[in-house]
Scaffold this active site. Structure first.
Site: not given
Lengths: 375, 375
Positions: B91-92, B215, B265, B305, B308, B334
C-alpha cells in the site's frame, strides 16, 4: 509390562540407549521439550517432531485445572488431544503446586491448593496425581514428590525427603501397569549427598521403571547440581533410565550426560525463544540486540531449522523488535533444534567413545555473548 | 513492461483471470493476506503459501518506520527479507498515515507525520511513497491517496478526491516501469457516485496498470459499498485488474466479485484468527465459547487446513482460553485457507458460468452464529 530401556553404548559413566514406550522409541540421552498446557508453546506438533524430539513433557497441574484430566480422557487422551503421536512424560504436579506458596498447604495426605485461574479448591494426593496421569495417557508417569525449596535447613530437607518417599510408595501402588507405560520415582534430599543416597536407595527398594533426580537447578549452582548427581547415580540401578529434572543450559546437559544421565527437561529453549534469545554454535545471542539489525547472515549457518534456512539475523531482529508471533515461532523451532542436535551430538560421541572430546566442542556454547558486548 | 492481466472467463460482470507479475502469477478473483510488518502474523511464509495465497500485502507506513525501506533494500528487498517468493502488493502508506489523526498534517506536498513508535518526524510525499515501494521491491505499487474519512461533508470529499488525483499524477510520474511490476491508481470520492465516476475517469486519463477503489468499508455499510463499486466499475478499463481495498467479510467478497472486482485485502481472517474467531461453512464461530469445550469434531470437516485436519474444536477452545500462541497459528491458517477456498470457489463458479448459484452456497456463511446463542 513397562517401558523398555536398552543401553547400546557406554563411554565412561555416560550411556547411549533407547527407551521403548507405547508411543515409539526415544534415543537417549534425550531432551524433552516442555508442553505445559497441551502444546509446546509457539510450535505445531509437526514442528516439534521436525526438531528431532520424540518425547515431550506435559504438566499435570496445568492440565488438571484446564481443560481437566477427565475431559482430556473423554476426548481420547493427551496424545490425541494435542495431536502428538510420539511419547509423553507427565510431571506429577508437585513442582507447580509447591510454587503456589500462599495458595497451598501440604499434609501427609497430599497438597491442598487453590487454582491460580479461578481460586477453586483442589486436593492433589499421590493417588490423584497418578490417576490424572493415567487419564492423560502418559507413557511415563512421575510419582508425586515434594520439591524441597533451596536454601532450607537440613532437618526440613530430611522430613520433606521422607514425605516424598512415603508418597512414592503410594504413587507406585496407585500406578496401573500397562505395556509400554512406566512410572518413575523422584530422588530428593536437597544438597546433602547422604540424603540423596538414602532417598535413591529407598526408591530402588520400592522399585520403579526409571529414576528422576528432582529438587535441583533451583539456585544451588552447577557444581552442587553435579555433586548431587554424583552422589545419587551409584545408588540407582544401572539398567534403568535416569532423568535429571529441570536441567538445563547446554553445558549442564553435557556435564550431566557425562555423569550417566539419560533424560532432561527444561523451559530454557522454549522460553528463551519467546524472548529473543537463541542458542547457536557461536554462543547465546539476543536477537533484540541492535548489532543484528543489518546482518544478512543466518542465525547459525550450520543449523537445519526453518529460522536458519529461511531468514537473516536482520529479519529475526526485526521480528523480535516488532513483537511478532513469528519471532517466537522461529526462535523456538531453532532452540529446540539446537537442543535436539546437541543431544544427537552427545549420543554420537558416546557411540564413538569420544565423549571426552565433546566438552569444548562446537556444540557447547559459552554463555550469553550478548551480555558482554551490548551493541 | 508492466504486470500482465488476462481474463479467462466471464459470468455477468464477474471475471476470472490471471495476473502475471515478476514473482509469479495469481489467479483472480484473489484475496491478499495482510503482511503488515513483513510477516503475515502468526504464519510462516510456507504456511501462507499452503493456504493457497500467491500474493500478500505489505505496509509502506510500518516498513518505512521499522526496519526502514533502505535497510530492506540493502538486505535484498522485501521478498528476500520475509522469504516470500510470490507476489507482493504494497500500500502507499496513506491509509495508516491518515489514521494517525493528531500526529499528522496534510498539505499539497504530502503528509507530515510523527512515528507512533518513537515520535520521529517524517514526510510522506507521492514521490517518497513510490520510492519506498520501489526499495521494498513491490510487484504492485499503489499511488499515494488521501483516504477520505466517513462521514464528512461533500465539498471536503471533493477536495480530498482532487488532491488524491494530483497525487496520483505525481505517483505515476515517479514510478519507474520495470517488467512484471505495475502501479495502481486509487479511486476516491466518498459515498458520492458522481465523484467516484469523475475520480475513476481522471485516473484512467493518467493511465495505470490497475485500479483500486479506496475509502470504502470504513463504516458506510455494505449496500453503500456496493453502490460505489457500481458507480465506479463502468468508468474503469475492462482489461485491467480492479482491486477493492480493505474488503471484507465473505459475503462482501462474493457480492463485489459479482460486480467485477478482481482483488481484495482485509485484516479480518488474520485478526479474527488471533481473537478466537473462525470462518466455517456453518458460520463464524467464536472458539472461546464454552459450547466447544467438549466437542471432539473438527472446526470444519470439509477444510484441508492444519487446524481442521489435526485437532478438535475442544482443543482449539482450550488453546484460545489458555491464550496459547498455537491458537493464533492454527486459526489464522484456517481462516486464510477459508478465504483462499472461497476465492477458488468463486473462480470455479465463474468459469462454469454458475456464479448466480453461489450467493447462498455452502461457502457463504451467515454472520456470527455465536453472537446469537452464547453457550
Amino acid at each position: 509390562m513397562t517401558i523398555g530401556f536398552e543401553i547400546l553404548a557406554r563411554d565412561g559413566a555416560a550411556r547411549m540407549g533407547r527407551l521403548a514406550t507405547a508411543h515409539g522409541s526415544i534415543e537417549t540421552p534425550a531432551f524433552m521439550p516442555i508442553g505445559t498446557a497441551a502444546t509446546v508453546k509457539a510450535m505445531t506438533p509437526d514442528g516439534v517432531a521436525a526438531t528431532g524430539a520424540r518425547i515431550v513433557l506435559g504438566n499435570t497441574y496445568h492440565l488438571m485445572l484446564r481443560p481437566g484430566a477427565e475431559r482430556i480422557a473423554a476426548l481420547g487422551g493427551l496424545h490425541r488431544f494435542m495431536n502428538w503421536p510420539h511419547a509423553i512424560l507427565t510431571d506429577s504436579g508437585g513442582f507447580q503446586v509447591m510454587s503456589l506458596a500462599a495458595l497451598r498447604k501440604i499434609s501427609e495426605e497430599g497438597v491442598a491448593f487453590r487454582s491460580h485461574l479461578d481460586g477453586s479448591a483442589h486436593l492433589l494426593t499421590p493417588e490423584r496425581s497418578i490417576e490424572i496421569q493415567h487419564l492423560l495417557g502418559a507413557d511415563i508417569t512421575m510419582a508425586l514428590d515434594e520439591c524441597t525449596p533451596f536454601p532450607v535447613e537440613r532437618d526440613q530437607v530430611e522430613a520433606s525427603m521422607e514425605l516424598t518417599l512415603r508418597w512414592a510408595e503410594r504413587s507406585r501402588a496407585a500406578f496401573k501397569p500397562r505395556p509400554g507405560h512406566g512410572i518413575f520415582g523422584i530422588v530428593q534430599g536437597g544438597v546433602h549427598p547422604d540424603l540423596r543416597e538414602r532417598s535413591a536407595a529407598r526408591l530402588v527398594e520400592i522399585g520403579f521403571d526409571g529414576y528422576a533426580i528432582g529438587g535441583l537447578a533451583i539456585g544451588e549452582g552447577q557444581a552442587t547440581t553435579f555433586a548431587m548427581v554424583e552422589a545419587t547415580v551409584p545408588a540407582l540401578p544401572p539398567d534403568r533410565p535416569r532423568y535429571l529434572m529441570g536441567v538445563g543450559k547446554p553445558a549442564d546437559l553435557v556435564g550431566a550426560v557425562r555423569q550417566g544421565i539419560d533424560m532432561f527437561d527444561c523451559v530454557l529453549p522454549t522460553r528463551s525463544g519467546r524472548t529473543g534469545q537463541a542458542f547457536t554454535r557461536e554462543g547465546t545471542l539476543n536477537l533484540r540486540n541492535a548489532r543484528h539489525a543489518e546482518d544478512a547472515a543466518p542465525l547459525d549457518p550450520q543449523c537445519r531449522c526453518p529460522a536458519c534456512t529461511g531468514f537473516s539475523r536482520a529479519y529475526l531482529h526485526h521480528l523480535t523488535k516488532a513483537g511478532e508471533i513469528l519471532a517466537s515461532m522461529l526462535l523456538t523451532a531453532h532452540n529446540l533444534t539446537y537442543y535436539a542436535d546437541l543431544m544427537r551430538g552427545l549420543r554420537e560421541a558416546i557411540a564413538a567413545g569420544r565423549l571426552s572430546e565433546f566438552a569444548g566442542a562446537e556444540l557447547l556454547p559459552p554463555p550469553l555473548l550478548d551480555e558482554r558486548k551490548v551493541g
